[in-house]
Design a protein around this motif. Structure first.
Motif, PDB file in Angstrom:
ATOM      1  N   ILE A 212      34.351  43.745  37.377  1.00  0.00           N
ATOM      2  CA  ILE A 212      34.347  45.069  36.727  1.00  0.00           C
ATOM      3  C   ILE A 212      33.472  45.940  37.802  1.00  0.00           C
ATOM      4  O   ILE A 212      33.833  47.314  38.199  1.00  0.00           O
ATOM      5  CB  ILE A 212      33.757  45.338  35.454  1.00  0.00           C
ATOM      6  CG1 ILE A 212      34.725  44.547  34.474  1.00  0.00           C
ATOM      7  CG2 ILE A 212      33.637  46.778  35.107  1.00  0.00           C
ATOM      8  CD1 ILE A 212      34.218  44.326  33.054  1.00  0.00           C
ATOM      9  N   ALA A 213      32.320  45.703  38.328  1.00  0.00           N
ATOM     10  CA  ALA A 213      31.541  46.616  39.150  1.00  0.00           C
ATOM     11  C   ALA A 213      32.309  46.549  40.476  1.00  0.00           C
ATOM     12  O   ALA A 213      32.243  47.884  40.845  1.00  0.00           O
ATOM     13  CB  ALA A 213      30.154  45.641  39.478  1.00  0.00           C
ATOM     14  N   PHE A 214      32.788  45.715  41.088  1.00  0.00           N
ATOM     15  CA  PHE A 214      33.511  45.757  42.332  1.00  0.00           C
ATOM     16  C   PHE A 214      35.008  46.797  42.166  1.00  0.00           C
ATOM     17  O   PHE A 214      35.124  47.761  43.019  1.00  0.00           O
ATOM     18  CB  PHE A 214      33.906  44.530  42.884  1.00  0.00           C
ATOM     19  CG  PHE A 214      32.892  43.860  43.641  1.00  0.00           C
ATOM     20  CD1 PHE A 214      32.105  44.393  44.858  1.00  0.00           C
ATOM     21  CD2 PHE A 214      32.378  42.657  43.343  1.00  0.00           C
ATOM     22  CE1 PHE A 214      31.050  43.658  45.276  1.00  0.00           C
ATOM     23  CE2 PHE A 214      31.476  41.718  43.816  1.00  0.00           C
ATOM     24  CZ  PHE A 214      30.882  42.382  44.940  1.00  0.00           C
TER      25      PHE A 214
ATOM     26  N   VAL B  27      34.696  50.415  50.538  1.00  0.00           N
ATOM     27  CA  VAL B  27      36.044  49.862  50.037  1.00  0.00           C
ATOM     28  C   VAL B  27      36.513  48.677  50.777  1.00  0.00           C
ATOM     29  O   VAL B  27      36.844  47.636  49.945  1.00  0.00           O
ATOM     30  CB  VAL B  27      37.192  50.987  50.104  1.00  0.00           C
ATOM     31  CG1 VAL B  27      38.711  50.414  49.617  1.00  0.00           C
ATOM     32  CG2 VAL B  27      36.670  52.271  49.247  1.00  0.00           C
ATOM     33  N   LEU B  28      36.537  48.489  52.057  1.00  0.00           N
ATOM     34  CA  LEU B  28      36.778  47.366  52.652  1.00  0.00           C
ATOM     35  C   LEU B  28      36.163  46.316  52.505  1.00  0.00           C
ATOM     36  O   LEU B  28      36.552  45.062  52.339  1.00  0.00           O
ATOM     37  CB  LEU B  28      36.747  47.613  54.161  1.00  0.00           C
ATOM     38  CG  LEU B  28      37.539  46.825  55.247  1.00  0.00           C
ATOM     39  CD1 LEU B  28      39.006  46.884  54.900  1.00  0.00           C
ATOM     40  CD2 LEU B  28      37.139  47.395  56.747  1.00  0.00           C
ATOM     41  N   LEU B  29      34.783  46.499  52.041  1.00  0.00           N
ATOM     42  CA  LEU B  29      33.862  45.276  51.554  1.00  0.00           C
ATOM     43  C   LEU B  29      34.263  44.733  50.044  1.00  0.00           C
ATOM     44  O   LEU B  29      34.380  43.588  49.857  1.00  0.00           O
ATOM     45  CB  LEU B  29      32.414  45.589  51.673  1.00  0.00           C
ATOM     46  CG  LEU B  29      31.905  45.629  53.283  1.00  0.00           C
ATOM     47  CD1 LEU B  29      30.407  46.213  52.860  1.00  0.00           C
ATOM     48  CD2 LEU B  29      32.223  44.210  53.732  1.00  0.00           C
ATOM     49  N   CYS B  30      34.418  45.689  49.461  1.00  0.00           N
ATOM     50  CA  CYS B  30      34.832  45.728  47.954  1.00  0.00           C
ATOM     51  C   CYS B  30      36.056  44.641  47.530  1.00  0.00           C
ATOM     52  O   CYS B  30      35.961  44.005  46.513  1.00  0.00           O
ATOM     53  CB  CYS B  30      35.016  46.942  47.045  1.00  0.00           C
ATOM     54  SG  CYS B  30      33.306  47.718  46.795  1.00  0.00           S
ATOM     55  N   VAL B  31      36.989  44.857  48.434  1.00  0.00           N
ATOM     56  CA  VAL B  31      38.259  44.142  48.061  1.00  0.00           C
ATOM     57  C   VAL B  31      38.175  42.665  48.290  1.00  0.00           C
ATOM     58  O   VAL B  31      38.433  41.956  47.222  1.00  0.00           O
ATOM     59  CB  VAL B  31      39.378  44.869  49.021  1.00  0.00           C
ATOM     60  CG1 VAL B  31      40.802  43.937  48.704  1.00  0.00           C
ATOM     61  CG2 VAL B  31      39.851  46.283  48.572  1.00  0.00           C
ATOM     62  N   PRO B  32      37.689  42.335  49.415  1.00  0.00           N
ATOM     63  CA  PRO B  32      37.541  40.750  49.551  1.00  0.00           C
ATOM     64  C   PRO B  32      36.524  40.215  48.561  1.00  0.00           C
ATOM     65  O   PRO B  32      36.723  38.987  48.084  1.00  0.00           O
ATOM     66  CB  PRO B  32      37.222  40.542  51.037  1.00  0.00           C
ATOM     67  CG  PRO B  32      36.573  41.840  51.315  1.00  0.00           C
ATOM     68  CD  PRO B  32      37.326  42.892  50.627  1.00  0.00           C
TER      69      PRO B  32
ATOM     70  N   ARG C 264      35.726  41.201  45.541  1.00  0.00           N
ATOM     71  CA  ARG C 264      36.053  41.065  44.485  1.00  0.00           C
ATOM     72  C   ARG C 264      37.272  39.853  44.174  1.00  0.00           C
ATOM     73  O   ARG C 264      37.300  39.338  43.203  1.00  0.00           O
ATOM     74  CB  ARG C 264      36.967  42.330  44.012  1.00  0.00           C
ATOM     75  CG  ARG C 264      37.835  42.225  42.588  1.00  0.00           C
ATOM     76  CD  ARG C 264      38.544  43.542  42.541  1.00  0.00           C
ATOM     77  NE  ARG C 264      39.513  43.439  41.396  1.00  0.00           N
ATOM     78  CZ  ARG C 264      40.162  44.062  40.706  1.00  0.00           C
ATOM     79  NH1 ARG C 264      40.013  45.406  41.139  1.00  0.00           N
ATOM     80  NH2 ARG C 264      41.074  43.763  39.613  1.00  0.00           N
ATOM     81  N   GLN C 265      38.018  39.514  45.203  1.00  0.00           N
ATOM     82  CA  GLN C 265      38.695  38.341  45.392  1.00  0.00           C
ATOM     83  C   GLN C 265      37.635  37.097  45.397  1.00  0.00           C
ATOM     84  O   GLN C 265      38.160  36.201  44.401  1.00  0.00           O
ATOM     85  CB  GLN C 265      39.603  38.259  46.385  1.00  0.00           C
ATOM     86  CG  GLN C 265      40.556  39.483  46.426  1.00  0.00           C
ATOM     87  CD  GLN C 265      41.470  39.653  45.081  1.00  0.00           C
ATOM     88  OE1 GLN C 265      42.234  38.606  44.745  1.00  0.00           O
ATOM     89  NE2 GLN C 265      41.443  40.771  44.576  1.00  0.00           N
ATOM     90  N   VAL C 266      36.666  36.922  45.959  1.00  0.00           N
ATOM     91  CA  VAL C 266      35.666  35.993  45.933  1.00  0.00           C
ATOM     92  C   VAL C 266      35.177  35.827  44.292  1.00  0.00           C
ATOM     93  O   VAL C 266      35.160  34.411  43.897  1.00  0.00           O
ATOM     94  CB  VAL C 266      34.627  36.214  46.631  1.00  0.00           C
ATOM     95  CG1 VAL C 266      33.337  35.182  46.480  1.00  0.00           C
ATOM     96  CG2 VAL C 266      35.082  36.026  48.263  1.00  0.00           C
ATOM     97  N   VAL C 267      34.723  36.901  43.766  1.00  0.00           N
ATOM     98  CA  VAL C 267      34.474  36.760  42.351  1.00  0.00           C
ATOM     99  C   VAL C 267      35.468  36.086  41.455  1.00  0.00           C
ATOM    100  O   VAL C 267      35.246  35.409  40.572  1.00  0.00           O
ATOM    101  CB  VAL C 267      33.800  38.195  41.869  1.00  0.00           C
ATOM    102  CG1 VAL C 267      33.843  38.191  40.510  1.00  0.00           C
ATOM    103  CG2 VAL C 267      32.368  38.499  42.801  1.00  0.00           C
ATOM    104  N   ARG C 268      36.922  36.620  41.686  1.00  0.00           N
ATOM    105  CA  ARG C 268      37.956  36.408  40.889  1.00  0.00           C
ATOM    106  C   ARG C 268      38.038  34.637  41.055  1.00  0.00           C
ATOM    107  O   ARG C 268      38.302  34.285  40.209  1.00  0.00           O
ATOM    108  CB  ARG C 268      39.203  37.045  41.266  1.00  0.00           C
ATOM    109  CG  ARG C 268      40.327  36.912  40.452  1.00  0.00           C
ATOM    110  CD  ARG C 268      41.647  37.612  40.873  1.00  0.00           C
ATOM    111  NE  ARG C 268      42.801  37.306  40.327  1.00  0.00           N
ATOM    112  CZ  ARG C 268      43.700  38.027  40.032  1.00  0.00           C
ATOM    113  NH1 ARG C 268      43.905  39.146  40.369  1.00  0.00           N
ATOM    114  NH2 ARG C 268      44.770  37.555  39.266  1.00  0.00           N
ATOM    115  N   TYR C 269      37.969  34.186  42.268  1.00  0.00           N
ATOM    116  CA  TYR C 269      38.205  32.855  42.284  1.00  0.00           C
ATOM    117  C   TYR C 269      37.061  32.058  41.664  1.00  0.00           C
ATOM    118  O   TYR C 269      37.130  30.968  41.260  1.00  0.00           O
ATOM    119  CB  TYR C 269      38.202  32.579  43.836  1.00  0.00           C
ATOM    120  CG  TYR C 269      38.429  31.175  44.323  1.00  0.00           C
ATOM    121  CD1 TYR C 269      39.566  30.609  44.511  1.00  0.00           C
ATOM    122  CD2 TYR C 269      37.349  30.466  44.609  1.00  0.00           C
ATOM    123  CE1 TYR C 269      39.466  29.107  44.616  1.00  0.00           C
ATOM    124  CE2 TYR C 269      37.339  29.087  45.289  1.00  0.00           C
ATOM    125  CZ  TYR C 269      38.514  28.380  44.957  1.00  0.00           C
ATOM    126  OH  TYR C 269      38.473  26.992  45.314  1.00  0.00           O
TER     127      TYR C 269
END
Length: 213
Positions: free
Chosen positions: A44-46, A87-92, A94-99
């Motif tokens: 949510i934060a990302f 933004v370029l940092l937040c996208v990957p 967020r995917q790490v957190v999702r994994y």
């Protein structure tokens, strides 16, 4: 003389049914039902960090175009670039957190074609969020300007200095930015459709939690 009281079997069954259907409480399970019906806090934060960064960077570039003071224009352009890198940092991340933390599915009752459409829309959205900052980074490199993350960490140039290439990449950057704004608008409408029409938890699961006294 003590009178023994025999429990009514039907009453026992009713109590058992009530216990099974009652929502779990913080005392019983360590987490309320409201806490369970949310995405991981880091995700949510990302998500909202990227949203805020996009809004501010778009506002900064439009405000820059409306001003004539060179110093202020330079500050706004620098802010625009730094927020793009954020933004370029937040996208990957967020995917790490999702994994690691997992992603809760709140639209399982939707038809399969709509679920696949939602996944495809997220792929397109992530492509926008990655491509636009990378193009902006390339534009900066083509103008022979050093790029520093948060003004501190030097980043490598993506392309060699070339004014013609910079103009061409700037056009691509602008076109994709307009495409992203349109796509974000559709994305917001879809979230509202989930909330008010389908009445599921897709939108509520991504909203920041406000602390209550």
């Amino acid at each position: 003389m003590q009178i023994r009281r025999h429990n009514d079997p039907s009453e026992t069954n009713l109590h058992s049914l009530h216990d099974r259907t009652r929502p779990e409480t913080a005392a019983g399970s360590g987490a309320t039902l409201q806490q369970a019906d949310r995405q991981p806090a880091a995700m949510i934060a990302f998500h909202w960090s990227a949203v805020i960064a996009i809004v501010v960077r778009v506002a900064a570039i439009y405000l820059r175009d409306a001003l004539e003071d060179k110093t202020v224009r330079g500050v706004l352009l620098s802010l625009h670039r730094q927020l793009g890198l954020l933004v370029l940092l937040c996208v990957p991340l967020r995917q790490v957190v999702r994994y690691i933390a997992g992603h809760r599915q709140f639209s399982a009752s939707m038809p399969a074609i709509l679920r696949w459409g939602a996944r495809l829309s997220h792929v397109v959205l992530y492509t926008f969020l990655l491509a636009i900052p990378l193009l902006g980074w390339a534009v900066t490199s083509a103008h022979a300007i050093d790029v520093r993350l948060f003004g501190l960490v030097p980043l490598p140039a993506l392309v060699a200095p070339d004014s013609d290439l910079a103009d061409q990449l700037s056009d691509y950057h602008a076109w994709l930015s307009y495409g992203l704004m349109g796509f974000v608008f559709v994305h917001a409408l879809a979230a509202l459709w989930h909330h008010y029409v389908l009445r599921d938890s897709v939108l509520a699961a991504m909203l920041p939690r406000l602390k209550r006294n």
